[in-house]
Design an enzyme around this catalytic site. Structure first.
Site, PDB file in Angstrom:
ATOM      1  N   GLU A  62      -3.969  -6.020  12.666  1.00 37.46           N
ATOM      2  CA  GLU A  62      -3.719  -7.431  12.975  1.00 37.46           C
ATOM      3  C   GLU A  62      -3.654  -7.766  14.463  1.00 37.46           C
ATOM      4  O   GLU A  62      -2.601  -8.168  14.984  1.00 37.46           O
ATOM      5  CB  GLU A  62      -2.426  -7.893  12.282  1.00 37.46           C
ATOM      6  CG  GLU A  62      -2.462  -7.736  10.782  1.00 37.46           C
ATOM      7  CD  GLU A  62      -1.252  -8.318  10.066  1.00 37.46           C
ATOM      8  OE1 GLU A  62      -1.339  -8.491   8.835  1.00 37.46           O
ATOM      9  OE2 GLU A  62      -0.235  -8.617  10.719  1.00 37.46           O
ATOM     10  N   GLU A 102      -3.530  -5.045   3.083  1.00 32.48           N
ATOM     11  CA  GLU A 102      -2.185  -5.538   2.776  1.00 32.48           C
ATOM     12  C   GLU A 102      -2.296  -6.781   1.915  1.00 32.48           C
ATOM     13  O   GLU A 102      -3.113  -7.655   2.176  1.00 32.48           O
ATOM     14  CB  GLU A 102      -1.393  -5.917   4.042  1.00 32.48           C
ATOM     15  CG  GLU A 102      -0.928  -4.767   4.888  1.00 32.48           C
ATOM     16  CD  GLU A 102      -0.137  -5.232   6.112  1.00 32.48           C
ATOM     17  OE1 GLU A 102       0.503  -6.312   6.041  1.00 32.48           O
ATOM     18  OE2 GLU A 102      -0.161  -4.528   7.131  1.00 32.48           O
TER      19      GLU A 102
END
Length: 448
Positions: free
Chosen positions: A166, A353
């Site tokens: 991320e 995720e």
């Protein structure tokens, strides 16, 4: 009864990150990282909590692996603490830190669990932050040095590598909004950080290729489907700009070798465009084997003349939400997968995720009945299945998270795990959602 069958080679797993579960923050020669420092500043974290002990996974990893084995989980995404390997971020290697990951990874393999390793999940060595952190291009080279050691040590036994988790969060939450470590609030710095992280990714992928390793390597991006609040042209433009801000800036760079023109123009007008060389884009777009995506919710946008720097505001809809305040919108995962498939050449995708925080309680029987999490997972997995039927090259799914853990700025107030942690005793309680997911893995699909 309907069964949602997934492809026979589909990867099912769970995910964690080092700082959130390991604890042992200063044990066995580990150096300080930016989260060790950030959490020590009063008022930055919920109730001034920190990851000093967390789930004590550093000492209890064998018990945690037993739980994975008991549940039949065959893939485990973990991250390595850079400062545990290089206390200063470069130079002398901390052998005790290296030995911990050798024990962890070898134990996983011994139990038939495939490790998927993330090199960077937000925990930069503090020594590197002291020289400017990711805004300093020297850190790009230090990351490559760190990656090289990890590839040499584990490249033959780890089949899946993720360079970064991320970069949007690292850059924007950490350097534009200041709510994550290192707590900087400057958009130009944030975009420079994003660029340098992407450059370090490309250099690490290139290094991996040059070392002729047999595994697969990619990057994980947190992405969100974007929708206008109304049919007004200004709202439609707002949704496109936010898509550029959160999604396309990273997707285009990694998969097309260029930043999107509309965002280059906007950032240039705002005088926050990062400095970069044309050659950087060739490196950033070094071919990856898969794209990791983290999906939690969608974004609904409206035009806002006064919102710097995008002139965009998020709209809070009155729909069911998780404990994080995030709208539950599984269809957004389908839309996102279709969009990536169509616009980025059918790239192989791993959902690295997906999951939900809810206010879990241990009932009088000592159990955690979390049907709401099962419902969340069911709805998202059926949308993932739908995308596969529509031709998306979705190759795997990692549930976030294996354990309840330190949830960054939220401290221990949010529970994402499918295993409950009593932080006072370090007792683990397997939640109902874990048993449900265990059956999904065993059946390679969902029985409706």
């Amino acid at each position: 009864m309907q069964k949602y069958n997934f492809p026979k080679d589909f990867i099912w797993g769970v995910a964690t990150s080092a700082y959130q579960i390991e604890g042992a923050y200063n044990a066995d020669g580990k150096g300080e990282n930016i989260w060790d420092r950030f959490t020590s500043i009063p008022g930055k974290i919920f109730k001034n909590q920190n990851g000093n002990v967390a789930c004590d996974h550093y000492n209890l990893y064998e018990r945690d692996i037993e739980i994975l084995e008991e549940l039949g989980i065959k893939n485990y995404r973990l991250s390595i603490s850079w400062a545990r390997i290089f206390p200063k971020g470069y130079g002398e290697v901390n052998q005790q830190g290296l030995d911990f990951y050798k024990k962890l990874i070898n134990k996983l393999i011994e139990k038939g669990i495939q490790p998927a390793v993330t090199l960077y999940h937000w925990d930069l060595p503090q020594h590197l932050q002291d020289i400017g952190g990711w805004a300093n291009k020297k850190v790009v080279d230090y990351f490559v040095e760190y990656a090289e050691l990890m590839f040499k040590e584990f490249g033959d036994i780890v089949p899946i590598w993720i360079t970064h988790n991320e970069p949007w969060v690292v850059s924007i939450l950490g350097h534009a909004w200041g709510v994550h470590a290192p707590g900087i609030k400057d958009y130009k710095t944030a975009l420079q950080v994003a660029h340098n992280i992407l450059l370090s990714h490309g250099k690490a992928v290139r290094l991996y290729r040059n070392m002729s390793l047999k595994g697969r390597i990619g990057i994980t991006l947190n992405l969100s489907s974007t929708y206008p609040e109304t049919d007004d042209q200004k709202d439609i433009l707002a949704a496109k700009i936010y898509d550029g801000f959160m999604n396309r800036w990273f997707l285009d760079a990694v998969l097309k070798g260029s930043y999107p023109e509309d965002m280059l123009k906007l950032y240039s007008e705002q005088r926050i465009l990062p400095e970069f060389l044309e050659d950087d884009m060739k490196i950033i777009s070094e071919k990856i084997d898969f794209l990791g995506i983290n999906y939690y919710t969608r974004s609904v946008l409206r035009y806002d003349e006064n919102a710097y720097p995008l002139k965009v505001t998020m709209v809070d809809l009155d729909n069911p939400k998780t404990d994080m305040g995030w709208e539950i919108y599984p269809e957004g995962l389908f839309d996102l997968l279709i969009n990536i498939h169509k616009n980025y050449g059918g790239v192989d995708i791993l959902i690295t995720e997906n999951g939900a925080a809810f206010n879990d309680i241990v009932n009088y029987k000592g159990k955690v009945v979390d049907d709401y999490r099962i419902d969340y997972l069911y709805r998202h997995l059926t949308q993932a299945h739908r995308a596969i039927l529509d031709g998306v090259n979705l190759k795997g799914y990692f549930l976030w998270s294996f354990l309840d853990n330190f949830e960054w700025a939220e401290g221990y107030s949010k529970s994402f795990g499918f295993v409950f942690i009593d932080y006072k005793t370090q007792k683990r309680i397997i939640k109902d959602s874990a048993y449900w997911y265990s059956n999904v893995v065993k059946n390679n699909g969902i029985l409706d």
